[in-house]
Motif scaffolding. Sequence first.
Motif, short mmCIF file in Angstrom:
data_model
loop_
_atom_site.label_atom_id
_atom_site.label_comp_id
_atom_site.label_asym_id
_atom_site.label_seq_id
_atom_site.Cartn_x
_atom_site.Cartn_y
_atom_site.Cartn_z
N ALA A 28 69.52 4.73 -25.78
CA ALA A 28 69.82 5.66 -26.70
C ALA A 28 68.98 6.98 -26.76
O ALA A 28 69.28 8.01 -27.50
CB ALA A 28 70.07 5.13 -28.02
N VAL A 29 67.74 7.16 -25.89
CA VAL A 29 66.98 8.02 -25.95
C VAL A 29 66.94 9.03 -24.33
O VAL A 29 67.56 8.31 -23.54
CB VAL A 29 65.56 7.70 -26.36
CG1 VAL A 29 65.32 6.93 -27.42
CG2 VAL A 29 64.90 6.72 -25.05
N ASP A 30 66.43 10.37 -24.61
CA ASP A 30 66.34 11.15 -23.57
C ASP A 30 65.53 10.21 -22.40
O ASP A 30 65.89 10.57 -21.26
CB ASP A 30 65.95 12.40 -23.80
CG ASP A 30 66.87 12.91 -24.95
OD1 ASP A 30 68.13 12.95 -24.76
OD2 ASP A 30 66.54 13.68 -25.70
N HIS A 31 64.35 10.00 -22.86
CA HIS A 31 63.27 9.43 -21.79
C HIS A 31 62.85 8.27 -22.28
O HIS A 31 62.08 7.96 -23.23
CB HIS A 31 62.18 10.41 -21.88
CG HIS A 31 62.41 11.95 -21.38
ND1 HIS A 31 62.80 12.19 -20.21
CD2 HIS A 31 62.60 13.21 -22.15
CE1 HIS A 31 63.10 13.39 -20.10
NE2 HIS A 31 62.76 13.93 -21.41
N PRO A 32 63.43 7.05 -21.61
CA PRO A 32 63.00 5.81 -21.75
C PRO A 32 61.88 5.31 -20.96
O PRO A 32 61.68 5.37 -19.85
CB PRO A 32 64.22 5.02 -21.21
CG PRO A 32 64.91 5.77 -20.32
CD PRO A 32 64.45 7.06 -20.50
N TYR A 33 60.79 4.50 -21.44
CA TYR A 33 59.55 4.17 -20.95
C TYR A 33 59.26 2.45 -21.45
O TYR A 33 59.66 2.19 -22.42
CB TYR A 33 58.05 4.68 -21.41
CG TYR A 33 58.34 6.26 -20.81
CD1 TYR A 33 57.51 6.78 -19.92
CD2 TYR A 33 58.92 7.45 -21.40
CE1 TYR A 33 57.38 8.01 -19.37
CE2 TYR A 33 58.88 8.79 -21.17
CZ TYR A 33 57.99 9.00 -19.97
OH TYR A 33 57.89 10.25 -19.50
#
Length: 267
Positions: free
Chosen positions: A225-230
Amino acid sequence: MTKKKILFTDLDGTLLSLNNYSFQQSLSAIEDLKAAGISVVFCSSKTRAEQEYYQEALGLNEPFIVENGSGVFIPRGYFQKPIAWNTYVTDRYEVIPFGKSISHVRKAISSKREEHALDFVVYADLPVRAVADLTGLDEEGSVRAMQRDFSETILKGEVTSRFIEQLDVEGYHNIPGSKFQTIVSKTADKGRAVNVLSALYKTEFGDILTYGLGDSQNDEAMLAAVDHPYLVQRPDNSWIDLNNVQAKGLAGVGPEGFSRLVKEILE
Ligand SMILES: [Mg+2]
């Protein structure tokens, strides 16, 4: 204009060290985030009381997502614009509930437990001392874990597949944790909670940029659900395999990976 940045993060094994639940190693990264005006939103299986404990210890006053996406707690007055969701208000928070209330959950569990003559025990059945023995938490930590708003955990004893099936019909599923399994409303969803909260940030701040950080499979919905997953590394230096999300692996186990991501965001 620079975009408002929000970091959604798991706790155990990510911001907190997996072996002793310590946040010491993440402390200076948290200070850097605060100084840069970046919001840190906890998203974990932990309860309101547990997350409040870490918020206070880290000097944060941010929204947080509890009990596997069962609810979003927003400090009252945090957003100037009205929250266009079905909420209820407590002394400190506006709450967006996604899961059924704990009284419904407990009623469903105990009626099926009786019907199936099962003898497992959940938080609500036990005194603090017994919870501490079973979980390895200290007594204060146990008290915080026992203050549940939306979900119950099976701490000891067996459940049957028939029991799980019947709870499924009533709208609950069974989320396996590292030690215990937890009965959670199917409407609870970390991804949905992140999306709803992101929409509120957008309404308030205009353009936003979202980051997500986790260490395990049960962070996948948040990361999607996020722009940048880590991902941070697990204690064996590996990164978990996710099914549907391309998350970037950070060098660093738990809090070390957390700190590395903060450095990247701030650069
Ligand atoms: Mg974790």
